[in-house]
Design a protein around this motif. Structure first.
Motif, PDB file in Angstrom:
ATOM      1  N   SER A  28       0.842  -1.201   0.000  1.00 26.50           N
ATOM      2  CA  SER A  28       0.000   0.000   0.000  1.00 26.50           C
ATOM      3  C   SER A  28       0.871   1.242   0.000  1.00 26.50           C
ATOM      4  O   SER A  28       1.971   1.251   0.539  1.00 26.50           O
ATOM      5  N   PHE A  29       0.346   2.282  -0.626  1.00 23.42           N
ATOM      6  CA  PHE A  29       0.951   3.610  -0.508  1.00 23.42           C
ATOM      7  C   PHE A  29      -0.067   4.460   0.225  1.00 23.42           C
ATOM      8  O   PHE A  29      -1.066   4.863  -0.369  1.00 23.42           O
ATOM      9  N   GLY A  30       0.180   4.708   1.487  1.00 23.59           N
ATOM     10  CA  GLY A  30      -0.804   5.462   2.249  1.00 23.59           C
ATOM     11  C   GLY A  30      -2.134   4.738   2.209  1.00 23.59           C
ATOM     12  O   GLY A  30      -2.225   3.582   2.605  1.00 23.59           O
ATOM     13  N   ARG A  31      -3.149   5.400   1.652  1.00 26.08           N
ATOM     14  CA  ARG A  31      -4.465   4.768   1.644  1.00 26.08           C
ATOM     15  C   ARG A  31      -4.740   3.998   0.376  1.00 26.08           C
ATOM     16  O   ARG A  31      -5.774   3.352   0.246  1.00 26.08           O
ATOM     17  N   VAL A  32      -3.810   4.085  -0.584  1.00 22.72           N
ATOM     18  CA  VAL A  32      -4.000   3.331  -1.823  1.00 22.72           C
ATOM     19  C   VAL A  32      -3.372   1.948  -1.680  1.00 22.72           C
ATOM     20  O   VAL A  32      -2.189   1.823  -1.410  1.00 22.72           O
ATOM     21  N   THR A  33      -4.194   0.902  -1.831  1.00 20.59           N
ATOM     22  CA  THR A  33      -3.628  -0.439  -1.856  1.00 20.59           C
ATOM     23  C   THR A  33      -3.295  -0.763  -3.302  1.00 20.59           C
ATOM     24  O   THR A  33      -4.184  -1.025  -4.106  1.00 20.59           O
ATOM     25  N   ALA A  34      -2.012  -0.696  -3.639  1.00 20.80           N
ATOM     26  CA  ALA A  34      -1.618  -0.884  -5.032  1.00 20.80           C
ATOM     27  C   ALA A  34      -1.592  -2.359  -5.399  1.00 20.80           C
ATOM     28  O   ALA A  34      -1.809  -2.723  -6.553  1.00 20.80           O
ATOM     29  N   LEU A  35      -1.316  -3.229  -4.417  1.00 24.04           N
ATOM     30  CA  LEU A  35      -1.305  -4.672  -4.657  1.00 24.04           C
ATOM     31  C   LEU A  35      -1.970  -5.362  -3.488  1.00 24.04           C
ATOM     32  O   LEU A  35      -1.703  -5.023  -2.333  1.00 24.04           O
ATOM     33  N   GLY A  52      -2.836  -5.694 -17.520  1.00 23.24           N
ATOM     34  CA  GLY A  52      -3.732  -4.913 -16.683  1.00 23.24           C
ATOM     35  C   GLY A  52      -3.809  -3.499 -17.212  1.00 23.24           C
ATOM     36  O   GLY A  52      -2.907  -3.039 -17.906  1.00 23.24           O
ATOM     37  N   ASP A  53      -4.897  -2.841 -16.853  1.00 29.97           N
ATOM     38  CA  ASP A  53      -5.105  -1.483 -17.320  1.00 29.97           C
ATOM     39  C   ASP A  53      -4.158  -0.525 -16.600  1.00 29.97           C
ATOM     40  O   ASP A  53      -3.472  -0.913 -15.657  1.00 29.97           O
ATOM     41  N   ASN A  54      -4.149   0.735 -17.026  1.00 26.97           N
ATOM     42  CA  ASN A  54      -3.338   1.724 -16.316  1.00 26.97           C
ATOM     43  C   ASN A  54      -3.788   1.808 -14.865  1.00 26.97           C
ATOM     44  O   ASN A  54      -4.976   1.832 -14.590  1.00 26.97           O
ATOM     45  N   GLY A  55      -2.835   1.831 -13.957  1.00 26.54           N
ATOM     46  CA  GLY A  55      -3.168   1.935 -12.546  1.00 26.54           C
ATOM     47  C   GLY A  55      -3.526   0.616 -11.903  1.00 26.54           C
ATOM     48  O   GLY A  55      -3.880   0.568 -10.728  1.00 26.54           O
ATOM     49  N   ALA A  56      -3.426  -0.473 -12.653  1.00 22.55           N
ATOM     50  CA  ALA A  56      -3.800  -1.785 -12.099  1.00 22.55           C
ATOM     51  C   ALA A  56      -2.788  -2.254 -11.053  1.00 22.55           C
ATOM     52  O   ALA A  56      -3.089  -3.131 -10.245  1.00 22.55           O
ATOM     53  N   GLY A  57      -1.592  -1.691 -11.069  1.00 24.02           N
ATOM     54  CA  GLY A  57      -0.586  -2.088 -10.093  1.00 24.02           C
ATOM     55  C   GLY A  57       0.567  -2.868 -10.711  1.00 24.02           C
ATOM     56  O   GLY A  57       1.385  -3.434  -9.996  1.00 24.02           O
ATOM     57  N   LYS A  58       0.654  -2.873 -12.046  1.00 25.43           N
ATOM     58  CA  LYS A  58       1.694  -3.656 -12.722  1.00 25.43           C
ATOM     59  C   LYS A  58       3.090  -3.163 -12.339  1.00 25.43           C
ATOM     60  O   LYS A  58       3.961  -3.958 -11.975  1.00 25.43           O
ATOM     61  N   SER A  59       3.274  -1.855 -12.416  1.00 28.81           N
ATOM     62  CA  SER A  59       4.606  -1.309 -12.114  1.00 28.81           C
ATOM     63  C   SER A  59       4.956  -1.538 -10.650  1.00 28.81           C
ATOM     64  O   SER A  59       6.089  -1.881 -10.314  1.00 28.81           O
ATOM     65  N   THR A  60       3.990  -1.343  -9.785  1.00 27.98           N
ATOM     66  CA  THR A  60       4.231  -1.585  -8.365  1.00 27.98           C
ATOM     67  C   THR A  60       4.625  -3.042  -8.132  1.00 27.98           C
ATOM     68  O   THR A  60       5.534  -3.343  -7.356  1.00 27.98           O
ATOM     69  N   PHE A  61       3.954  -3.928  -8.850  1.00 26.74           N
ATOM     70  CA  PHE A  61       4.243  -5.354  -8.726  1.00 26.74           C
ATOM     71  C   PHE A  61       5.701  -5.645  -9.071  1.00 26.74           C
ATOM     72  O   PHE A  61       6.419  -6.272  -8.290  1.00 26.74           O
ATOM     73  N   TYR A 100      12.912  -0.797 -16.079  1.00 27.33           N
ATOM     74  CA  TYR A 100      11.765  -0.051 -15.567  1.00 27.33           C
ATOM     75  C   TYR A 100      11.114   0.782 -16.647  1.00 27.33           C
ATOM     76  O   TYR A 100      11.750   1.193 -17.612  1.00 27.33           O
ATOM     77  N   GLN A 101       9.837   1.064 -16.417  1.00 23.01           N
ATOM     78  CA  GLN A 101       9.101   1.897 -17.353  1.00 23.01           C
ATOM     79  C   GLN A 101       9.399   3.377 -17.117  1.00 23.01           C
ATOM     80  O   GLN A 101       9.778   4.087 -18.023  1.00 23.01           O
ATOM     81  N   ASP A 102       9.282   3.804 -15.873  1.00 24.33           N
ATOM     82  CA  ASP A 102       9.398   5.235 -15.614  1.00 24.33           C
ATOM     83  C   ASP A 102      10.785   5.625 -15.104  1.00 24.33           C
ATOM     84  O   ASP A 102      11.044   6.770 -14.838  1.00 24.33           O
TER      85      ASP A 102
HETATM   86  N1  LIG Z   1       5.135   5.628  -5.161  1.00 20.10           N
HETATM   87  C1  LIG Z   1       3.791   5.662  -5.107  1.00 20.10           C
HETATM   88  N2  LIG Z   1       3.176   6.424  -4.183  1.00 20.10           N
HETATM   89  C2  LIG Z   1       1.821   6.450  -4.110  1.00 20.10           C
HETATM   90  N3  LIG Z   1       1.004   5.782  -4.919  1.00 20.10           N
HETATM   91  C3  LIG Z   1       1.547   5.010  -5.877  1.00 20.10           C
HETATM   92  C4  LIG Z   1       2.981   4.914  -6.019  1.00 20.10           C
HETATM   93  N4  LIG Z   1       3.245   4.075  -7.049  1.00 20.10           N
HETATM   94  C5  LIG Z   1       2.046   3.685  -7.516  1.00 20.10           C
HETATM   95  N5  LIG Z   1       1.023   4.226  -6.821  1.00 20.10           N
HETATM   96  C6  LIG Z   1      -0.400   3.997  -7.042  1.00 20.10           C
HETATM   97  O1  LIG Z   1      -0.614   2.614  -7.129  1.00 20.10           O
HETATM   98  C7  LIG Z   1      -1.524   2.309  -8.148  1.00 20.10           C
HETATM   99  C8  LIG Z   1      -0.900   1.352  -9.162  1.00 20.10           C
HETATM  100  O2  LIG Z   1       0.091   2.048  -9.921  1.00 20.10           O
HETATM  101  P1  LIG Z   1       1.055   1.330 -10.947  1.00 20.10           P
HETATM  102  O3  LIG Z   1       1.650   0.161 -10.282  1.00 20.10           O
HETATM  103  O4  LIG Z   1       2.002   2.343 -11.476  1.00 20.10           O
HETATM  104  O5  LIG Z   1       0.060   0.880 -12.100  1.00 20.10           O
HETATM  105  P2  LIG Z   1       0.342   0.385 -13.596  1.00 20.10           P
HETATM  106  O6  LIG Z   1       1.803   0.224 -13.785  1.00 20.10           O
HETATM  107  O7  LIG Z   1      -0.409  -0.887 -13.719  1.00 20.10           O
HETATM  108  O8  LIG Z   1      -0.228   1.425 -14.510  1.00 20.10           O
HETATM  109  C9  LIG Z   1      -1.943   3.632  -8.746  1.00 20.10           C
HETATM  110  O9  LIG Z   1      -3.176   3.997  -8.164  1.00 20.10           O
HETATM  111  C10 LIG Z   1      -0.865   4.572  -8.368  1.00 20.10           C
HETATM  112  O10 LIG Z   1      -1.363   5.870  -8.225  1.00 20.10           O
END
Ligand SMILES: Nc1ncnc2c1ncn2[C@@H]1O[C@H](COP(=O)(O)OP(=O)(O)O)[C@@H](O)[C@H]1O
Ligand SMILES: [Mg+2]
Lengths: 272, 357
Positions: A28-35, A52-61, A100-102
């Motif tokens: 989780s990032f704060g209140r967002v559960t990314a995975l 997964g769609d944008n924001g699905a959590g792929k990059s976080t994964f 990495y993507q970003d």
């Molecule tokens: N470093 C971070 N801090 C806060 N929120 C994040 C961070 N990285 C990702 N998120 C949030 O986690 C969710 C998943 O993001 P991400 O993994 O980048 O998705 P994807 O790569 O599938 O498009 C999004 O809602 C994004 O805003």
């Protein structure tokens, strides 16, 4: 599928231990559960596509897999043995290389400096520059890209070439698992094709590849195994035999949601 | 297949290395000579030659032994700082506390020696420890807070500035600490930090030595690679396993150590230290580094260029009165040189980044 000559049979799931396995990863990032409770396994010589769609959590994964983020909970195993990464260096040392993507490269740095960044060949603390440059030219040639001048700033390369530098680099440094975050997202059709070929080449060389994309066409061209993420959760996990391109595209669009959208757009078109 | 399948015939050997189909992905090859001409050292070097020839034509004394020593003296101390500041800027950071720190380190040595009756060498070592601590605090704060280093080191600059006055006043009741020459260890310290051969100061040797060391570290060592990467893209550097914190903190400690060296050169040479010394110099160091090709955004620059920048600084400063230009205009000229250098750097960067066509 048999039409695609590049696709050899993936190793038998039942008998091989995955190189990399994650169980119930949560982040989780704060209140967002990314995975939430994501589970996935990567085997040698196999391409695992994470869709997964944008924001699905792929990059976080994948940032979690590569040691960039520490998971809040869940387990990671390499060769069946539990591990914890405290930095990307840890993951690299265990053979997990990530493109990495970003997190792009340092654009003004020469190609060869980027290629060896963090793993420079040294003697008495000094980089063996000539050797480094020669290796870059050789390794890129193996990927079919001729680098005439390894001193060229990497920012002057095309997007596809940069992805290939990153892949070549991972292969050269003996990665066992190669993670690619949307390597084709910013590329045109032909450059995507080049990158997909290198994905297959890495697979042939026995690497486990995690290929992230939101393009089911690209995924189906190279994938042995497909994991679908939606709002941070695994919604399906299929082998190549269990699905088709059409099925994959449907899953991604989210069946019912797509129908609803069709309906909505149809109505919108009528009322306009 | 419905998808865009690779265009290989069924049964053909898989994927021969693409040898012709990717022509437009290839790099434009820029001639090596042209590339060399585009490096910042060459630009700054040509400017230095022009300045030197110009001043010498108007006033031949400029090129005499005394004339050379005259501008090499300020260039040396400026250069020692510019090298460290250039490395830091290439690493993507600034340090505004460097100027005042040259004063602080001189004061620490002078106060330790005169107030505590300390051996001069011990005083110098104590001062080094102090400088490294200041650098470490700067570096760790910037790294952990991710605040712009501009702000963090601005704070440090004022902290030191105030301390320079306050501590010196409290301890001595004066603004200058003098009499270092009378203490034990001074003579041997003087050989290393305060001696001269004819009109040429020993600081010149330090400068040349550090230019060589700095250039080798930047261009040949893995630390140099990491410094470029830190300034170019620090997240990417971390992701490939570069010890980002160590490099960043190390760079701040390096500028602090350079400030210590300049402070030591001053206090040993003159035998005293003043609370006002060093104030405002930080911008000169940055200017020298930028004249030498450092980008303000980090990721590019040159140690040799920074040294040439310092040389230009010294020549302009000492040459102006010599050729009859009113020296009140020194800062104006310096500002113009800086602007010209920034424009040249920008142009070089654009040329270097010209994407394949
Ligand atoms: N470093 C971070 N801090 C806060 N929120 C994040 C961070 N990285 C990702 N998120 C949030 O986690 C969710 C998943 O993001 P991400 O993994 O980048 O998705 P994807 O790569 O599938 O498009 C999004 O809602 C994004 O805003
Ligand atoms: Mg993403």
């Amino acid at each position: 599928m048999s039409e695609n000559p590049a696709l050899t049979a993936p190793p038998d799931h039942a008998t091989t231990t995955p190189v990399l396995e994650v169980r119930a990863i949560t982040k989780s990032f704060g209140r967002v559960t990314a995975l939430r409770d994501v589970t996935c396994a990567v085997r040698e010589g196999e391409v695992t596509c994470v869709l997964g769609d944008n924001g699905a959590g792929k990059s976080t994964f994948i940032k979690t897999l590569s040691g960039y983020h520490a998971p809040d909970s869940g387990e990671m195993l390499i060769d069946g043995e539990p591990v914890r990464f405290s930095s990307p260096r840890d993951a690299l040392d265990r053979g997990i290389a990530t493109v990495y993507q970003d997190l792009a490269i340092a654009p003004l740095m020469p190609v060869w400096r980027n290629f060896f960044l963090g793993s420079e060949p040294t003697r008495l603390g000094m980089i063996r520059t000539r050797e480094a440059k020669r290796i870059v030219v050789e390794e890129m040639a193996k990927m079919g890209i001729s680098v005439r001048d390894p001193d060229q700033p990497i920012g002057t390369m095309s997007g596809g070439e940069r992805q290939c530098v990153a892949i070549a680099r991972a292969v050269y440094f003996g990665a066992r698992v190669l993670i690619l975050d949307e390597p084709t997202a910013a590329l045109g059709v032909r450059q995507s094709g080049v990158v997909l070929k290198y994905v297959m080449r890495a697979r042939e060389r026995g690497l486990g590849v995690i290929f992230i994309t939101h393009n089911p066409n690209h995924a189906y061209l190279v994938g042995d195994h497909f994991v679908l993420l939606k709002r941070g959760q695994t919604v399906s996990d299929m082998t190549r035999e269990e699905t088709t391109l059409r099925g994959l595209a449907q899953e991604m669009a989210g069946g019912a949601e797509l129908e609803a959208l069709e309906h909505e757009l149809g109505r919108a078109a009528q009322t306009a | 297949m419905s998808a865009a399948a690779p265009a290989s015939a069924p049964g053909a050997p898989p994927a021969p290395p693409p040898s012709d189909g990717d022509k437009d992905d290839r790099l434009v090859s820029v001639g090596r000579v042209r590339r060399l001409l585009m490096t910042p050292e060459v630009g700054a070097g040509s400017a230095a030659v022009l300045v030197f020839v110009g001043f010498t034509l108007v006033s031949p004394v400029f090129a005499s032994q005394a004339g050379l020593a005259n501008f090499l003296d300020p260039a040396a101390t400026m250069g020692i700082m510019a090298i460290a500041v250039a490395l830091l800027m290439i690493g993507g950071e600034f340090d505004l506390s460097t100027g005042v720190l040259t004063g602080s380190t001189a004061l620490v040595t002078a106060l330790a020696v005169t107030e505590l009756n300390m051996n001069v060498w011990l005083g110098i070592l104590l001062s080094l420890g102090f400088a490294l601590a200041v650098g470490a605090v700067n570096g760790v704060m910037v790294h952990l807070t991710k605040l712009p280093s501009f702000i963090v080191t601005l704070g440090m600059m004022f902290v030191l500035w105030g301390l320079n006055y306050a501590v010196t006043q409290r301890l001595t009741g004066q603004v200058t600490v003098s009499g270092v020459r009378q203490y034990s260890g001074y003579d041997s310290a003087r050989a290393l930090f305060g001696s001269a051969v004819g009109p040429f100061q020993v600081s010149l040797v330090w400068w040349l030595l550090l230019t060589a060391v700095g250039a080798i570290v930047l261009l040949k060592s893995r630390w140099g690679n990491w410094i470029f990467a830190l300034g170019g893209n620090s997240d990417a550097a971390r992701a490939v396993g570069v010890p980002v914190m160590r490099v960043r903190v190390g760079l701040f400690m390096t500028t602090a150590a350079a400030a210590w060296l300049v402070g030591t050169l001053t206090v040993i040479r003159y035998g005293n230290a003043t609370v006002t010394s060093g104030i405002g110099l930080e911008f000169y160091f940055i200017i020298a580094a930028v004249i030498g090709g450092c980008l303000l955004t980090g990721g590019a620059g040159s140690v040799i260029g920074a040294s040439i920048g310092a040389l230009i600084f010294g020549m302009v400063q000492q040459g102006m009165p010599l050729v009859g230009l009113p020296s009140e205009f020194f800062r104006t000229i310096l500002g113009l040189v800086l602007l010209a250098a920034v424009l040249v750097n920008l142009w070089i960067k654009k040329r270097a980044m010209k994407v394949t066509s």
